[in-house]
Design a protein around this motif. Structure first.
Motif, mmCIF file in Angstrom:
data_model
loop_
_atom_site.group_PDB
_atom_site.id
_atom_site.type_symbol
_atom_site.label_atom_id
_atom_site.label_comp_id
_atom_site.label_asym_id
_atom_site.label_seq_id
_atom_site.Cartn_x
_atom_site.Cartn_y
_atom_site.Cartn_z
ATOM 1 N N GLU A 187 4.970 -3.269 1.984
ATOM 2 C CA GLU A 187 4.853 -2.904 0.573
ATOM 3 C C GLU A 187 6.140 -3.297 -0.147
ATOM 4 O OE1 GLU A 187 2.462 1.072 -0.025
ATOM 5 O OE2 GLU A 187 3.996 1.353 1.527
ATOM 6 N N ARG A 188 5.988 -3.662 -1.413
ATOM 7 C CA ARG A 188 7.153 -4.022 -2.223
ATOM 8 C C ARG A 188 7.738 -2.755 -2.828
ATOM 9 N NH1 ARG A 188 10.049 -8.508 -1.547
ATOM 10 N NH2 ARG A 188 11.100 -9.218 -3.446
ATOM 11 N N LYS A 189 9.034 -2.525 -2.568
ATOM 12 C CA LYS A 189 9.679 -1.320 -3.080
ATOM 13 C C LYS A 189 11.058 -1.646 -3.655
ATOM 14 C CE LYS A 189 7.266 2.121 -0.312
ATOM 15 N NZ LYS A 189 7.389 3.346 0.508
ATOM 16 N N ARG A 190 11.493 -0.765 -4.567
ATOM 17 C CA ARG A 190 12.804 -0.918 -5.192
ATOM 18 C C ARG A 190 13.778 0.048 -4.527
ATOM 19 N NH1 ARG A 190 14.418 -3.614 -9.541
ATOM 20 N NH2 ARG A 190 16.254 -2.958 -10.723
ATOM 21 N N CYS A 237 -1.908 -1.827 1.868
ATOM 22 C CA CYS A 237 -1.117 -3.072 1.868
ATOM 23 C C CYS A 237 -1.992 -4.309 1.998
ATOM 24 C CB CYS A 237 -0.083 -3.051 2.990
ATOM 25 S SG CYS A 237 -0.810 -3.057 4.662
ATOM 26 N N ARG A 238 -3.325 -4.119 2.049
ATOM 27 C CA ARG A 238 -4.288 -5.219 2.172
ATOM 28 C C ARG A 238 -4.068 -6.057 3.432
ATOM 29 N NH1 ARG A 238 -4.726 -7.446 -4.101
ATOM 30 N NH2 ARG A 238 -5.317 -5.435 -5.027
ATOM 31 N N GLY A 239 -3.638 -5.379 4.474
ATOM 32 C CA GLY A 239 -3.505 -6.055 5.761
ATOM 33 C C GLY A 239 -2.177 -6.739 5.994
ATOM 34 N N SER A 240 -1.291 -6.742 4.988
ATOM 35 C CA SER A 240 -0.016 -7.442 5.158
ATOM 36 C C SER A 240 0.978 -6.647 5.998
ATOM 37 C CB SER A 240 0.614 -7.737 3.795
ATOM 38 O OG SER A 240 0.992 -6.528 3.139
ATOM 39 N N ASN A 298 10.493 -6.045 0.627
ATOM 40 C CA ASN A 298 9.349 -5.573 1.400
ATOM 41 C C ASN A 298 9.817 -4.533 2.408
ATOM 42 O OD1 ASN A 298 7.457 -7.263 0.154
ATOM 43 N ND2 ASN A 298 7.973 -8.969 1.508
ATOM 44 N N GLU A 299 8.994 -3.523 2.597
ATOM 45 C CA GLU A 299 9.257 -2.506 3.610
ATOM 46 C C GLU A 299 7.950 -2.201 4.329
ATOM 47 O OE1 GLU A 299 11.319 0.894 2.210
ATOM 48 O OE2 GLU A 299 13.067 -0.250 1.539
ATOM 49 N N PRO A 300 8.037 -1.728 5.587
ATOM 50 C CA PRO A 300 6.804 -1.428 6.321
ATOM 51 C C PRO A 300 5.899 -0.482 5.537
ATOM 52 C CG PRO A 300 8.681 -1.346 7.797
ATOM 53 C CD PRO A 300 9.239 -1.505 6.406
ATOM 54 N N CYS A 301 4.630 -0.804 5.514
ATOM 55 C CA CYS A 301 3.649 0.000 4.784
ATOM 56 C C CYS A 301 3.600 1.424 5.360
ATOM 57 C CB CYS A 301 2.277 -0.664 4.882
ATOM 58 S SG CYS A 301 0.919 0.329 4.193
ATOM 59 N N GLU A 302 3.681 2.413 4.469
ATOM 60 C CA GLU A 302 3.630 3.803 4.910
ATOM 61 C C GLU A 302 2.234 4.197 5.366
ATOM 62 O OE1 GLU A 302 5.102 6.181 1.756
ATOM 63 O OE2 GLU A 302 7.181 5.438 1.917
ATOM 64 N N GLY A 303 1.219 3.521 4.847
ATOM 65 C CA GLY A 303 -0.148 3.863 5.203
ATOM 66 C C GLY A 303 -0.508 3.486 6.627
ATOM 67 N N CYS A 304 -0.107 2.283 7.054
ATOM 68 C CA CYS A 304 -0.492 1.802 8.384
ATOM 69 C C CYS A 304 0.690 1.688 9.341
ATOM 70 C CB CYS A 304 -1.191 0.452 8.271
ATOM 71 S SG CYS A 304 -0.134 -0.864 7.605
#
Length: 378
Positions: free
Chosen positions: A215-218, A209-212, A150-156
């Motif tokens: 985001e899951r990233k490789r 990210c639906r509020g989480s 998981n990494e911080p969502c780029e959108g929010c």
């Protein structure tokens, strides 16, 4: 008063214990009986409070002097009960924060995760099992690992709120992340059921990210493996695990090393063991043979005359590098002797002639060479 245990007995120290010894004893008891580590354990909670009460007296030179002279009666009312100043666990943590490395009130924030109304939490560690060949162990290597995390969502930006909005203070806990409930005489804090200890709620979640907030990233992580690393070795890469929450530190990437079986060598610490098969002639009269190495070359090994089956010969400094960087182990070569399954008449005649020459020296009659060779391998 008579029901209370002696404070020195509670902390497990003698009456002449130094301030440092008292502090150390209390810290050990407090950590072992901490409510977070013993959820629902009433006995542990009681021991935790008892230790805090003992420390509150013995850590104060004036109170300790009065206690030593007059006992519990001299300090009664200065810890718990009406006017005692400690009505719940948070009060205890606030008073003794320096024991755990924090200032006044700091320990409660550290242990319960409260920081500025939200919980600052360390991210989880990730584990990767990495298999290496014995050649890679001998020479050292660099490996690129592919991990999902998981990494911080780029959108929010990790807030969980839709861009243009922001999280709001939780109305249930007032942004503290904790709610207090009564438990007999004491009050105990627990995570807020509305915001789950975050201190904030998101009314309009981020669609990405639906509020989480994550985001899951490789990701590709390159690790350096030193020569001589051992099977089961754990290599920790700080900060490459899951991200923390609310500015908390990221977890670690834990790489567990495994060593693949080798076709030629068996590992024993820094030493290697291999086997070779030589002819009867080589074992009797001696010879020089080439032994393969993990580096891809060969090294000459001298077979002494009269070598017996199962003999182990040593090649010095031809093993694996030592982890401390000082020298190498050895390679041990176990010798096996090959006995031909079939021989022709000329070979048999030569072997019998060998026996006759051996016996002609006046030695005691023994089994012939053919029989003796057979006996060895039966």
């Amino acid at each position: 008063m008579a029901s209370k245990r002696d404070y020195y007995e509670v902390l497990g120290v003698g009456k002449n214990a130094s301030d440092g010894e008292i502090k150390k004893a209390y810290r050990k008891l407090a950590l072992a009986n901490h409510p977070d580590q013993n959820k629902g354990d009433k006995a542990a909670e009681a021991r935790f409070k008892e230790a805090a009460e003992a420390y509150s007296v013995l850590s104060d030179s004036d109170k300790r002097a009065r206690y030593d002279q007059f006992g519990h009666a001299a300090v009664d009312g200065q810890y718990a009960g009406p006017g005692g100043g400690f009505s719940n666990l948070e009060d205890i943590f606030s008073a003794f924060g320096d024991i755990f490395g924090g200032g006044g009130g700091g320990i409660f924030d550290q242990l319960f995760g409260r920081r500025g109304g939200t919980r600052a939490r360390r991210g989880a560690s990730l584990r990767v099992d990495l298999m290496l060949s014995l050649e890679e162990v001998a020479l050292g290597t660099r490996k690129t690992l592919e991990i999902n995390r998981n990494e911080p969502c780029e959108g929010c930006g990790g807030s969980g709120a839709k861009p243009g909005t922001s999280p709001k203070t939780c109305g249930t806990c007032g942004g503290h992340g904790q709610v207090v409930r009564s438990q007999g005489f004491f009050q105990v804090s627990q995570p807020c059921p509305k915001c789950h200890g975050h201190g904030q709620v998101v009314d309009t979640p981020c669609t990405q990210c639906r509020g989480s907030g994550v985001e899951r990233k490789r990701r590709s992580i390159t690790v350096s493996i030193p020569p001589g690393i051992e099977d089961g070795h754990v290599q920790r890469i700080p900060g490459e695990g899951e991200p923390g929450e609310h500015n908390g530190p990221a977890g670690d990437l834990v790489v567990v090393i495994g060593i693949e079986p080798h076709q030629v060598f068996t590992r024993h610490g820094d030493d290697l063991l291999t086997q070779i098969t030589v002819s009867y002639r080589q074992a009797v009269v001696g010879d020089t043979v080439d032994i393969p190495t993990l580096g891809g070359g060969t090294v000459a090994l001298k077979i002494p005359p009269g070598t017996q089956p199962g003999t182990r010969l040593r090649l010095r400094n031809q093993g694996l590098p030592r982890m401390d960087g000082y020298g190498k182990g050895h390679t041990f070569v176990q010798v096996q002797i090959e006995v031909p399954e079939k021989i022709n008449s000329e070979q048999e005649e030569l072997l019998r002639r060998f026996d006759e020459l051996d016996d002609s020296k006046g030695k005691k009659k023994r089994k012939g060479i053919v029989e003796r060779v057979k006996d060895i391998f039966q």
